[in-house]
Write an enzyme that holds these catalytic residues in place. Structure first.
Site, mmCIF file in Angstrom:
data_model
loop_
_atom_site.group_PDB
_atom_site.id
_atom_site.type_symbol
_atom_site.label_atom_id
_atom_site.label_comp_id
_atom_site.label_asym_id
_atom_site.label_seq_id
_atom_site.Cartn_x
_atom_site.Cartn_y
_atom_site.Cartn_z
ATOM 1 N N CYS A 101 36.752 26.992 41.219
ATOM 2 C CA CYS A 101 38.139 26.855 41.680
ATOM 3 C C CYS A 101 38.642 28.197 42.217
ATOM 4 C CB CYS A 101 38.982 26.359 40.501
ATOM 5 S SG CYS A 101 40.734 26.690 40.599
ATOM 6 N N CYS B 43 41.828 29.612 40.740
ATOM 7 C CA CYS B 43 41.584 30.078 39.360
ATOM 8 C C CYS B 43 41.020 31.496 39.381
ATOM 9 C CB CYS B 43 40.575 29.178 38.652
ATOM 10 S SG CYS B 43 41.118 27.480 38.429
#
Ligand code: ZN
Length: 148
Positions: A72, A75
């Site tokens: 991600c 993230c």
């Protein structure tokens, strides 16, 4: 309001021992009675499984969790901000990271639908949740509105 002689339980980020100390000692760089390492490292703690449950369930200080995954992008870009937030929020708050790719059971248990998701636990109970990447200042401000 907390009294100055109140004691709190803090789970060691190194050996997972539960330490009991006076609340006013939190800010004095306390170390673990079991392994002697510092109880607050200024960095989030990666955890999963039983370890996660122990830190959520046994810490008397609020616990902030970053549910993330290695694939991600947002993230990964939030990771430095989250670490910076740990430096500002400790020792009032413990910061954990859960890799939802490695610990899919935890992602499912907490119904994590998008990442990154921050969830704040107080006394083992989730009190707030926020999806989406944030900068360090926003993470700190968001957390403090529930922990003051
Ligand atoms: Zn320890």
């Amino acid at each position: 309001m907390a009294q100055s002689n109140e004691s709190v339980h803090v789970v060691c980020p190194h050996c997972d021992a539960v330490n009991r100390l006076a609340r006013e000692r939190l800010g004095e760089g306390p170390s673990c009675g079991n392994c002697s390492k510092t109880l607050f490292t200024g960095a989030p703690l990666d955890c999963a499984g039983a370890r996660f449950d122990k830190h959520i369930g046994r810490n008397d200080i609020p616990v902030l969790v970053d549910f993330w995954a290695p694939w991600c992008g947002p993230c990964l870009s939030m990771a430095p901000a989250y670490k910076q937030a740990a430096g500002q929020l400790e020792p009032a708050v413990r910061l954990l990271k859960v890799d939802t790719e490695a610990a899919q059971d935890l992602g499912a248990r907490f119904g994590i639908r998008s990442i990154p998701t921050l969830a704040l636990f107080v006394g083992g109970r989730e009190v707030a949740r926020q999806a989406g990447a944030m900068d360090a200042g926003s993470i700190v401000a968001w957390t403090r509105q529930y922990t003051r």
